[in-house]
Design a protein around this motif. Structure first.
Motif, PDB file in Angstrom:
ATOM      1  N   LEU A  64      85.201  15.459   2.033  1.00 23.89           N
ATOM      2  CA  LEU A  64      83.968  14.838   1.406  1.00 23.89           C
ATOM      3  C   LEU A  64      84.353  14.967  -0.038  1.00 23.89           C
ATOM      4  CD1 LEU A  64      80.758  16.030   2.828  1.00 23.89           C
ATOM      5  CD2 LEU A  64      81.492  14.005   3.029  1.00 23.89           C
ATOM      6  N   ALA A  65      84.996  16.172  -0.694  1.00 23.96           N
ATOM      7  CA  ALA A  65      85.160  16.273  -1.807  1.00 23.96           C
ATOM      8  C   ALA A  65      86.213  15.351  -2.353  1.00 23.96           C
ATOM      9  CB  ALA A  65      86.024  17.858  -2.232  1.00 23.96           C
ATOM     10  N   TYR A  66      87.352  15.210  -1.403  1.00 21.82           N
ATOM     11  CA  TYR A  66      88.505  13.948  -1.790  1.00 21.82           C
ATOM     12  C   TYR A  66      87.579  12.621  -2.003  1.00 21.82           C
ATOM     13  CZ  TYR A  66      91.260  17.694  -0.176  1.00 21.82           C
ATOM     14  OH  TYR A  66      91.858  19.152   0.076  1.00 21.82           O
ATOM     15  N   LEU A  67      87.085  12.445  -1.049  1.00 24.99           N
ATOM     16  CA  LEU A  67      86.162  11.075  -1.196  1.00 24.99           C
ATOM     17  C   LEU A  67      85.452  10.742  -2.338  1.00 24.99           C
ATOM     18  CD1 LEU A  67      85.138  10.562   2.569  1.00 24.99           C
ATOM     19  CD2 LEU A  67      87.154   9.203   1.457  1.00 24.99           C
ATOM     20  N   VAL A  68      84.684  11.791  -2.822  1.00 26.70           N
ATOM     21  CA  VAL A  68      83.677  11.699  -3.916  1.00 26.70           C
ATOM     22  C   VAL A  68      84.794  11.775  -5.252  1.00 26.70           C
ATOM     23  CG1 VAL A  68      82.291  12.971  -5.349  1.00 26.70           C
ATOM     24  CG2 VAL A  68      81.839  12.993  -2.795  1.00 26.70           C
ATOM     25  N   GLY A  69      85.862  12.519  -5.126  1.00 26.09           N
ATOM     26  CA  GLY A  69      86.619  12.366  -6.354  1.00 26.09           C
ATOM     27  C   GLY A  69      87.280  11.180  -6.409  1.00 26.09           C
ATOM     28  N   GLY A  70      87.824  10.328  -5.423  1.00 29.71           N
ATOM     29  CA  GLY A  70      88.414   9.184  -5.457  1.00 29.71           C
ATOM     30  C   GLY A  70      87.369   8.093  -6.076  1.00 29.71           C
ATOM     31  N   PHE A  71      86.186   8.219  -5.447  1.00 28.00           N
ATOM     32  CA  PHE A  71      85.052   7.446  -5.919  1.00 28.00           C
ATOM     33  C   PHE A  71      84.760   7.543  -7.518  1.00 28.00           C
ATOM     34  CE2 PHE A  71      80.345   7.083  -6.922  1.00 28.00           C
ATOM     35  CZ  PHE A  71      80.167   5.528  -6.754  1.00 28.00           C
ATOM     36  N   LEU A  72      84.636   8.675  -7.850  1.00 29.12           N
ATOM     37  CA  LEU A  72      84.279   9.036  -9.383  1.00 29.12           C
ATOM     38  C   LEU A  72      85.536   8.437 -10.418  1.00 29.12           C
ATOM     39  CD1 LEU A  72      82.949  12.508  -9.245  1.00 29.12           C
ATOM     40  CD2 LEU A  72      81.694  10.476  -9.421  1.00 29.12           C
ATOM     41  N   LEU A  73      86.810   8.655  -9.863  1.00 28.88           N
ATOM     42  CA  LEU A  73      87.958   8.216 -10.685  1.00 28.88           C
ATOM     43  C   LEU A  73      88.215   6.782 -10.626  1.00 28.88           C
ATOM     44  CD1 LEU A  73      90.672  10.919  -9.772  1.00 28.88           C
ATOM     45  CD2 LEU A  73      89.143  10.920 -11.897  1.00 28.88           C
ATOM     46  N   GLY A  74      87.757   6.164  -9.582  1.00 24.76           N
ATOM     47  CA  GLY A  74      87.955   4.826  -9.353  1.00 24.76           C
ATOM     48  C   GLY A  74      87.222   3.852 -10.027  1.00 24.76           C
ATOM     49  N   PRO A  75      87.323   2.474  -9.581  1.00 32.11           N
ATOM     50  CA  PRO A  75      86.948   1.301 -10.489  1.00 32.11           C
ATOM     51  C   PRO A  75      85.366   1.154 -10.303  1.00 32.11           C
ATOM     52  CG  PRO A  75      87.977   0.723  -8.415  1.00 32.11           C
ATOM     53  CD  PRO A  75      88.530   2.107  -8.557  1.00 32.11           C
ATOM     54  N   ALA A  76      84.954   1.808  -9.332  1.00 36.76           N
ATOM     55  CA  ALA A  76      83.213   1.695  -9.195  1.00 36.76           C
ATOM     56  C   ALA A  76      82.687   2.547 -10.169  1.00 36.76           C
ATOM     57  CB  ALA A  76      82.680   2.015  -7.713  1.00 36.76           C
ATOM     58  N   CYS A  77      83.316   3.613 -10.649  1.00 39.22           N
ATOM     59  CA  CYS A  77      82.544   4.709 -11.476  1.00 39.22           C
ATOM     60  C   CYS A  77      83.193   4.818 -12.841  1.00 39.22           C
ATOM     61  CB  CYS A  77      82.567   6.204 -10.736  1.00 39.22           C
ATOM     62  SG  CYS A  77      81.300   7.194 -11.496  1.00 39.22           S
ATOM     63  N   LEU A  78      84.011   6.015 -12.870  1.00 41.10           N
ATOM     64  CA  LEU A  78      84.532   6.166 -14.279  1.00 41.10           C
ATOM     65  C   LEU A  78      85.727   5.251 -14.593  1.00 41.10           C
ATOM     66  CD1 LEU A  78      84.413  10.048 -14.173  1.00 41.10           C
ATOM     67  CD2 LEU A  78      82.846   8.531 -15.202  1.00 41.10           C
ATOM     68  N   LYS A  79      86.548   4.800 -13.822  1.00 39.44           N
ATOM     69  CA  LYS A  79      87.802   3.708 -14.023  1.00 39.44           C
ATOM     70  C   LYS A  79      88.838   4.765 -14.880  1.00 39.44           C
ATOM     71  CE  LYS A  79      84.648  -0.243 -14.259  1.00 39.44           C
ATOM     72  NZ  LYS A  79      84.269  -1.345 -14.931  1.00 39.44           N
ATOM     73  N   GLY A 311      88.554   6.956  -1.301  1.00 38.65           N
ATOM     74  CA  GLY A 311      87.390   6.969  -1.928  1.00 38.65           C
ATOM     75  C   GLY A 311      87.319   6.068  -3.303  1.00 38.65           C
ATOM     76  N   MET A 312      88.430   5.895  -3.706  1.00 37.68           N
ATOM     77  CA  MET A 312      88.556   4.701  -4.804  1.00 37.68           C
ATOM     78  C   MET A 312      87.936   3.342  -4.469  1.00 37.68           C
ATOM     79  SD  MET A 312      91.906   5.442  -6.780  1.00 37.68           S
ATOM     80  CE  MET A 312      92.402   7.203  -7.443  1.00 37.68           C
ATOM     81  N   GLU A 313      87.998   3.113  -3.089  1.00 38.79           N
ATOM     82  CA  GLU A 313      87.844   1.860  -2.582  1.00 38.79           C
ATOM     83  C   GLU A 313      86.435   1.741  -2.152  1.00 38.79           C
ATOM     84  OE1 GLU A 313      90.427   1.064   0.913  1.00 38.79           O
ATOM     85  OE2 GLU A 313      92.190   1.240  -0.295  1.00 38.79           O
ATOM     86  N   ILE A 314      85.406   2.916  -2.219  1.00 42.36           N
ATOM     87  CA  ILE A 314      84.281   2.902  -2.087  1.00 42.36           C
ATOM     88  C   ILE A 314      83.419   2.114  -3.134  1.00 42.36           C
ATOM     89  CG2 ILE A 314      81.789   4.407  -1.695  1.00 42.36           C
ATOM     90  CD1 ILE A 314      83.845   6.426  -0.550  1.00 42.36           C
ATOM     91  N   PRO A 315      82.984   0.953  -3.047  1.00 41.95           N
ATOM     92  CA  PRO A 315      82.031   0.176  -4.074  1.00 41.95           C
ATOM     93  C   PRO A 315      80.870   1.180  -4.353  1.00 41.95           C
ATOM     94  CG  PRO A 315      81.454  -0.759  -1.910  1.00 41.95           C
ATOM     95  CD  PRO A 315      82.489   0.444  -1.584  1.00 41.95           C
ATOM     96  N   LEU A 316      80.479   0.740  -5.674  1.00 44.85           N
ATOM     97  CA  LEU A 316      79.314   1.497  -6.246  1.00 44.85           C
ATOM     98  C   LEU A 316      78.047   1.334  -5.473  1.00 44.85           C
ATOM     99  CD1 LEU A 316      78.321   2.955  -8.891  1.00 44.85           C
ATOM    100  CD2 LEU A 316      77.453   0.742  -9.567  1.00 44.85           C
TER     101      LEU A 316
END
Length: 609
Positions: A64-79, A311-316
């Protein structure tokens, strides 16, 4: 120019912009891109580690932490990540390593030796879950056919459960070796086998003609047979020759993994499928444990990047995505309950043993995320939200599942009365069928054995051998379906129920018993402690002799104060036996001691829950 670009415009450059600087030397450009990649990897690993620490504190899976980390770093969030394509390539390496390790850990012997209850339940859960899922998601509007297979992928994702989460929670609760635990693990093993079969067919989903299917199966068969033959006749002498060089063992295992991956690619399968078969072919290899130990750290690095990249591929999250994720999560829980509980209950395993595996399996597997990632790679999705909604549902279900599994006992105690009111009988209704003229309950038993696990199983065997007169005075209280059936077959009186419940004890005739024996270790009791159990027994029957176990010395005076008449510590007797074995070994008499033990164990037929 290069220095000026890297300091002032570093966060805005990409491959397209770099082409606007013709004077920038190609080696400098490559160096720049490498610097971006290293920075991105650094961000991914630091985020994964920091959030992983948080996940450990709040007792959630690190995935879960890895997915959340990818989401936060990815294009849907902090970029913050500038080279997602490069991370994607590295995460694919992690996927190959992950499947190789899954293959190494698959025990084919367990699959082949699965019992009837496990096999029937697994087939019902997997096949039934996929069929129900395909119909449900097709009705929800997800495509199925014409090269787009969203409904099928979603159905398969919902039918597979998380081995990592389940094993971790059951291990912490010490329930891996219980009947519901063994059923759960058996279903997980067969789920892995199903996932392997799907991966074999996945490249040809666009053309499922019989000829294509036969060709695909032939290619898989060629891959598997080739891997097994090489691992059986070629690899053993090679690995024996380098056994004393650990670095070559590691490199050899990695070479085998990627070599089989490329062979699978040439057969028009996938590198991931090849890596999985490579792992399975080595699972019974003498050096499998050594290979696993050496490759684990390397695997963890790449697998971390795989889940961060996922996680980076999870959209906003939008209202629509959250809504579909909740629908998917709800369907997963309901379909798992229907396809798991129903066959177990139909095979008379009781409400408790039928409910627990259904609770344990109600989440999405890491393998589901892998399959969805491969589906995206193969362009099998017509709905852009398909992979994202499963990733979000994974987060929701993993969190909820950990809480549900940790609280499974109170949930079961709450659910069983409701199910009985709905007309579902538990195993206690079978007590109406008397054994040897008894009245079907424990009111006439002078000796009550409360709970039945390994110690109780050995105790019963000792009593049948040395004190057969006591067997007629004995009754057992337990809620294991295996114990219930096994004791009835041997003519032992059994009262089905939870010894932590006052009603169960009263139904067992606790007030009439002369001797009350507790053998369940404190660590295995659910909803009560041995001290509280002894207190309750003493309240219900002030005149009975109570025998109880202790795991630590400090519990002995507390148990006596609670009302116990005798407290035993099993490990003391084990230590005595081991000390005698050590003395026999030093006196060269160990074979004689072994013969004595063999005679004691001869023809024993214990009932193990």
């Amino acid at each position: 120019m290069y220095q000026e670009i890297t300091t002032d415009q570093r966060g805005h450059l990409n491959k397209g912009l770099l082409q606007d600087f013709p004077r920038l030397h190609s080696s400098a450009r490559n160096h720049f891109l490498m610097g971006e990649l290293i920075l991105d990897i650094t961000l991914c690993i630091v985020a994964a580690w920091a959030l992983g620490v948080v996940a450990q504190f709040i007792k959630q899976p690190v995935i879960l932490a890895y997915l959340v980390g990818g989401f936060l770093l990815g294009p849907a969030c902090l970029k913050w990540v500038k080279s997602p394509d490069a991370i994607s390539v590295i995460s694919e390496l992690g996927l190959i390593f992950l499947l190789f390790m899954i293959g190494l850990e698959i025990d084919l012997k367990k699959i082949l030796s699965a019992g009837r209850s496990i096999t029937v339940t697994a087939l019902s859960q997997i096949v039934g879950g996929v069929l129900i899922g395909v119909v449900f998601f097709r009705m929800c509007g997800f495509p199925l056919g014409d090269g787009k297979w969203d409904a099928l992928y979603l159905a398969i994702a919902a039918a597979l459960s998380s081995t990592v989460i389940i094993v971790k929670v059951l291990y912490d609760k010490r329930e891996l070796d219980t009947f519901p635990g063994r059923v759960t693990l058996g279903i997980l093993v067969l789920q892995d086998l199903f996932a392997i079969l799907f991966l074999a067919l996945q490249p040809n989903l666009a053309n499922l003609a019989p000829v294509i299917l036969l060709r695909s199966l032939g290619q898989v068969l060629l891959l598997v047979v080739s891997a097994l033959l090489v691992s059986r006749y070629v690899l053993p002498p090679l690995f024996r020759s380098i056994a004393r060089l650990p670095e070559l063992v590691l490199v050899g295992a990695i070479a085998w993994c990627f070599g089989m991956g490329e062979f699978a690619e040439r057969l028009h399968l996938s590198r991931e499928m090849g890596a999985l078969v490579a792992g399975i072919s080595l699972s019974t290899f003498p050096y499998a444990l050594d290979v696993t130990a050496k490759i684990t750290s390397l695997r963890d690095f790449f697998v971390t990047l795989f889940f961060v990249g996922l996680g980076m591929e999870i959209p906003l999250p939008t209202g629509s995505l959250i809504g579909w994720a909740l629908i998917f999560a709800g369907f997963t829980v309901v379909s798992t309950f229907i396809t798991t509980f129903t066959p177990l209950y139909a095979m008379r395993q009781g409400l408790r043993a039928s409910l627990l595996p259904a609770i344990n399996l109600s989440q999405v597997s890491e393998f589901s995320l892998v399959i969805l990632a491969l589906g995206t790679k193969a362009m099998h999705f017509g709905n852009p939200q398909t992979e994202g909604l499963v990733s979000l549902a994974f987060v929701i279900l993993a969190t909820g599942s950990c809480l549900a599994m940790s609280s499974s006992d109170p949930l079961i105690r709450f659910a069983i009365p409701l199910l009985k009111k709905c007309g579902l009988n538990d195993l206690d209704h079978l007590e109406e069928k008397p054994i040897d003229g008894e009245d079907g309950h424990g009111a006439g038993a002078d000796i009550l054995l409360l709970g039945f696990f390994r110690t109780a199983s050995s105790l019963l065997e000792e009593m049948q051998r040395h004190y057969p007169d006591l067997i007629k005075q004995l009754a057992v209280v337990d809620f294991s379906p295996v114990v219930f059936q096994g004791l009835r077959e041997r003519g032992i009186k059994i009262i089905y129920g939870d010894i932590s419940q006052r009603d169960t004890l009263l139904h067992a005739g606790i007030e009439h018993a002369k001797v009350l024996v507790c053998t369940i270790p404190q660590s295995l009791l659910k909803g009560i402690t041995n001290i509280k159990l002894v207190q309750q027994l003493r309240t219900l029957n002030p005149g009975a002799k109570i025998i109880a176990p202790a795991e630590v010395l400090s519990d002995i005076p507390l148990l006596y104060a609670a009302g116990a008449n005798y407290v035993f510590i099993g490990r003391i007797h084990e230590a005595t036996d081991i000390a005698e074995a050590i003395r026999a070994a030093t006196d060269d008499l160990l074979d004689e001691k072994k013969n004595v033990l063999d005679n004691i164990l001869k023809d024993r037929k214990e009932i193990l829950a």
